[in-house]
Scaffold this active site. Structure first.
Site, PDB file in Angstrom:
ATOM      1  N   ASP A   1       0.865  -1.168   0.000  1.00 39.37           N
ATOM      2  CA  ASP A   1       0.000   0.000   0.000  1.00 39.37           C
ATOM      3  C   ASP A   1       0.912   1.232   0.000  1.00 39.37           C
ATOM      4  O   ASP A   1       2.100   1.129   0.317  1.00 39.37           O
ATOM      5  CB  ASP A   1      -0.892  -0.050   1.249  1.00 39.37           C
ATOM      6  CG  ASP A   1      -1.673   1.225   1.463  1.00 39.37           C
ATOM      7  OD1 ASP A   1      -2.350   1.661   0.516  1.00 39.37           O
ATOM      8  OD2 ASP A   1      -1.611   1.783   2.575  1.00 39.37           O
TER       9      ASP A   1
ATOM     10  N   ASP B   1      -0.184   5.175   0.967  1.00 36.61           N
ATOM     11  CA  ASP B   1      -0.436   6.104   2.073  1.00 36.61           C
ATOM     12  C   ASP B   1      -0.541   5.367   3.405  1.00 36.61           C
ATOM     13  O   ASP B   1      -1.333   4.432   3.541  1.00 36.61           O
ATOM     14  CB  ASP B   1      -1.748   6.861   1.853  1.00 36.61           C
ATOM     15  CG  ASP B   1      -1.717   7.724   0.610  1.00 36.61           C
ATOM     16  OD1 ASP B   1      -0.920   8.663   0.572  1.00 36.61           O
ATOM     17  OD2 ASP B   1      -2.486   7.440  -0.322  1.00 36.61           O
TER      18      ASP B   1
ATOM     19  N   ASP C   1      -1.572  -0.810   5.975  1.00 35.06           N
ATOM     20  CA  ASP C   1      -1.785  -0.218   7.300  1.00 35.06           C
ATOM     21  C   ASP C   1      -3.244  -0.237   7.708  1.00 35.06           C
ATOM     22  O   ASP C   1      -3.580   0.215   8.799  1.00 35.06           O
ATOM     23  CB  ASP C   1      -1.290   1.233   7.320  1.00 35.06           C
ATOM     24  CG  ASP C   1      -2.165   2.153   6.477  1.00 35.06           C
ATOM     25  OD1 ASP C   1      -2.460   1.801   5.317  1.00 35.06           O
ATOM     26  OD2 ASP C   1      -2.567   3.226   6.964  1.00 35.06           O
TER      27      ASP C   1
END
Length: 221
Positions: free
Chosen positions: A10, A12, A170
């Site tokens: 991922d 961001d 995240d």
């Protein structure tokens, strides 16, 4: 368990901390609409499901006009993409970890809900673009995470089967997308998770990106 042959990241909240630039762009949009400004923590709680969702949440939180969302999303992207890299930085240890993974001979990909253009701008500005063999943005396909299609598209480009790949993210949508695609998942404990990390369902949690290297080295052997 299959040996590991590729890593998907991922963007961001995992590779880069982009919250300040997203906050600034959101606040320019809100100011244009005569709405109140959002602080950094508020914006962090809204990040992760793509630009449209971020704008929808910001407009909702500030009492804006939900009927104009498509126009507001377009304006937000215009503001954000004009200056997406002013404050955005790689998290500590990210460049070194990516370099270490390449030394292990593993192809790497980014699968993000951020628009493709802004993703490329950020990776190039931070000197990370060359590490990745495939990049799938939030507007690359009709589907976005938590749908598995973006992960499967990246794996198709890499020529790697899902059971030989690992997703690092995240947030819940990273883990859900990985599991739906048949890919293993590791979650970082920093970033912008919308729920406690222990509840994400990842196989492992790591506090810093360099902790990924020994996990991958063991699984790739």
């Amino acid at each position: 368990m299959s040996s590991l042959k590729a890593i998907i990241f991922d963007l961001d909240g995992t590779l880069v901390d982009s919250a300040c630039d997203l906050r600034d762009a959101v606040n320019v949009l809100l100011a244009e609409e005569g709405l109140r400004q959002l602080d950094l923590d508020e914006v962090k709680s809204m990040i992760g499901d793509g630009a449209a969702k971020l704008v929808e949440r910001a407009v909702s939180a500030t009492g804006g006009d939900q009927s104009r969302l498509s126009a507001l999303v377009a304006r937000f992207l215009q503001i954000y993409e004009a200056d997406a890299t002013r404050h955005t930085q790689a998290y500590p240890g990210v460049p070194e970890t990516l370099a270490g993974l390449r030394r292990l001979g593993l192809p790497l990909a980014v699968v993000t809900n951020k628009p493709y253009g802004a993703t490329i701008d950020i990776l190039e500005a931070l000197g990370l673009r060359a590490y990745f063999d495939a990049i799938v943005g939030g507007d690359t396909l009709p589907e976005r995470k938590p749908h598995p299609a973006p992960i499967l598209a990246a794996l198709g480009r890499l020529g790697i089967a899902p059971e030989a790949a690992l997703m690092v993210g995240d947030n819940y949508h990273d883990v859900q997308a990985a599991q739906a695609a048949g890919v293993r998942a590791v979650a970082v404990t920093y970033g912008y998770s919308h729920k406690p990390h222990a509840e994400l369902g990842a196989e492992r949690l790591i506090d810093t990106m360099p902790e990924l290297l020994p996990i991958v080295a063991d699984a790739a052997s």
